[in-house]
Motif scaffolding. Structure first.
Motif, PDB file in Angstrom:
ATOM      1  N   PRO A   1       0.726  -1.316  -0.082  1.00 59.80           N
ATOM      2  CA  PRO A   1       0.027  -0.018   0.103  1.00 59.80           C
ATOM      3  C   PRO A   1       0.904   1.442  -0.031  1.00 59.80           C
ATOM      4  O   PRO A   1       0.381   2.349   0.327  1.00 59.80           O
ATOM      5  N   TRP A   2       2.105   1.212  -0.267  1.00 56.65           N
ATOM      6  CA  TRP A   2       3.062   2.493  -0.477  1.00 56.65           C
ATOM      7  C   TRP A   2       3.465   2.752  -1.838  1.00 56.65           C
ATOM      8  O   TRP A   2       4.532   3.057  -2.244  1.00 56.65           O
ATOM      9  N   VAL A   3       2.269   2.928  -2.627  1.00 54.43           N
ATOM     10  CA  VAL A   3       2.402   2.841  -4.246  1.00 54.43           C
ATOM     11  C   VAL A   3       3.125   4.387  -4.484  1.00 54.43           C
ATOM     12  O   VAL A   3       4.084   4.556  -5.193  1.00 54.43           O
ATOM     13  N   GLN A   4       2.648   5.393  -3.741  1.00 54.77           N
ATOM     14  CA  GLN A   4       2.940   6.990  -3.909  1.00 54.77           C
ATOM     15  C   GLN A   4       4.488   7.010  -3.608  1.00 54.77           C
ATOM     16  O   GLN A   4       5.181   7.570  -4.265  1.00 54.77           O
TER      17      GLN A   4
ATOM     18  N   ALA B   1     -10.926   3.079  -9.721  1.00 53.27           N
ATOM     19  CA  ALA B   1     -11.051   4.069  -8.600  1.00 53.27           C
ATOM     20  C   ALA B   1     -10.805   3.636  -7.333  1.00 53.27           C
ATOM     21  O   ALA B   1     -11.217   2.470  -7.216  1.00 53.27           O
ATOM     22  N   HIS B   2      -9.960   4.137  -6.380  1.00 53.43           N
ATOM     23  CA  HIS B   2      -9.570   3.861  -5.120  1.00 53.43           C
ATOM     24  C   HIS B   2      -8.959   2.602  -4.889  1.00 53.43           C
ATOM     25  O   HIS B   2      -9.081   2.126  -3.701  1.00 53.43           O
ATOM     26  N   SER B   3      -8.542   1.948  -5.875  1.00 55.38           N
ATOM     27  CA  SER B   3      -7.788   0.657  -5.567  1.00 55.38           C
ATOM     28  C   SER B   3      -6.339   0.907  -4.818  1.00 55.38           C
ATOM     29  O   SER B   3      -5.785  -0.088  -4.456  1.00 55.38           O
ATOM     30  N   GLY B   4      -5.986   2.299  -5.105  1.00 57.96           N
ATOM     31  CA  GLY B   4      -4.642   2.406  -4.402  1.00 57.96           C
ATOM     32  C   GLY B   4      -3.489   2.414  -5.327  1.00 57.96           C
ATOM     33  O   GLY B   4      -2.419   2.705  -5.264  1.00 57.96           O
ATOM     34  N   TYR B   5      -3.796   1.603  -6.737  1.00 58.63           N
ATOM     35  CA  TYR B   5      -3.051   1.359  -7.689  1.00 58.63           C
ATOM     36  C   TYR B   5      -3.116   2.517  -8.992  1.00 58.63           C
ATOM     37  O   TYR B   5      -2.250   2.668  -9.771  1.00 58.63           O
TER      38      TYR B   5
END
Length: 258
Positions: free
Chosen positions: A159-162, A189-193
Motif C-alpha cells: 500500500p505504499w504506491v506513492q 478508482a480507489h484501488s490504491g494503484y
C-alpha cells in the motif's frame, strides 16, 4: 517481460504453447533460496537446466541465501557458469529489509557483473515475517548507496504506491514491476494503484515493466488486462518491450520482451 507461467493443468506443453501463441520473445524465470528462513529453495541449476533445454526465450535470475558464507560466490557461479542474468531477492522471505548490510556484497557483485536485481516491494501475506520489509523507503536507501545498481521493485509497492513512485522518480536505475497485481486495478478508482497508471503514462513511462507473475493469474488474462489499459501505442510498447529490454541488458532492442 513475463514471469513464468501458464495454466498448471496444461502441463509443460501447454506452458510452452502459451508463449508461442502470445508471441512472447522472453520470459524471466526466477530461482529462490530461502533455506535458512523457510527451508525452501528453487535451485539455480534447476532454472539453468530448464533454460538450456527450452531455448533462449527464457532468461534466468539467480537466487541465493545471504545467510550463507558462499552467497556471493554462488551468485557469481550462477551468472558466469550457469548463464543466469540477474538476481532475485524476495526480502520478506529472507526476513531482511532490502537495505540490510548483509545484502550489500550481493549488490556490489551485481554491479560488477552488470546484471539487474529483482527486489520484492510492497505487502506480503506471510504472517511469519513483517509486512514492513516491503516498504519502498528501504529501496530508496539502497539506490542512494548504489546508484549504478539496476533494480526493479516488484510487485509495485502497495500500500505504499506513492512512495515507490517517488523512489523511482528519484533514481534513474530503479524500475517498477507491474506484476502480482491485476493490471485492471490500475484503472480502478480507489484501488490504491491508480497513481501507477497516471505516472506510468507520463514521467515514469520509461520505468514500468509488465510481468504476469503466474500462478497468481493466467498469463493470457494478465496480458489482456494490461492491453486494455488506456496507455496508447507508444507507452504500451515501453511497458511490454523497451523498458524490459533496457533493464535486462538485451543485446538488441529488436529482441522483444512481453
Amino acid at each position: 517481460m513475463l514471469s513464468a507461467g501458464s495454466e498448471a493443468a496444461q502441463g509443460l506443453d501447454g506452458y510452452l504453447e502459451t508463449y508461442e501463441r502470445l508471441g512472447t520473445r522472453h520470459v524471466v524465470l526466477k530461482a529462490r533460496d530461502v533455506s535458512t528462513t523457510f527451508g525452501f529453495k528453487v535451485a539455480n541449476e534447476l532454472v539453468a537446466d530448464f533454460i538450456n533445454s527450452h531455448g533462449p526465450r527464457f532468461i534466468g535470475f539467480a537466487g541465493v541465501d545471504p545467510y550463507q558464507a558462499d552467497a556471493v560466490a554462488e551468485f557469481d557461479h550462477a551468472v558466469n557458469r550457469l548463464g543466469l542474468r540477474g538476481l532475485n531477492l524476495q526480502c520478506f522471505e529472507l526476513k531482511m529489509a532490502p537495505d540490510d548490510a548483509r545484502l550489500f556484497p550481493l549488490y556490489e557483485k551485481a554491479i560488477e557483473l552488470d546484471v539487474p536485481v529483482n527486489i520484492h516491494c510492497g505487502i506480503n501475506f506471510s504472517t511469519h515475517t513483517p509486512m514492513s520489509l516491503g516498504k519502498p523507503e528501504y529501496l530508496d536507501n539502497v539506490m542512494v548507496r548504489y546508484p549504478e545498481l539496476r533494480a526493479i521493485a516488484s510487485p509495485p509497492g502497495w500500500p505504499w504506491v506513492q512512495e515507490l513512485i517517488g523512489a523511482a522518480w528519484r533514481h534513474p536505475n530503479l524500475y517498477i514491476g507491474v506484476l502480482a497485481v491485476r493490471p485492471r486495478l490500475l484503472a480502478k478508482a480507489h484501488s490504491g494503484y491508480e497513481p501507477l497508471l497516471q505516472y506510468g503514462r507520463t514521467i515514469l513511462k520509461h520505468k514500468m515493466i509488465f510481468g504476469s507473475a503466474f500462478p497468481m493469474m493466467p498469463v493470457d488474462t494478465a496480458v489482456a488486462e494490461v492491453n486494455s489499459l488506456d496507455l496508447g501505442d507508444e507507452v504500451r510498447k515501453l511497458w511490454l518491450h523497451d523498458n524490459a529490454a533496457r533493464f535486462l541488458g538485451l543485446e538488441s532492442a529488436n529482441e522483444a520482451v512481453r
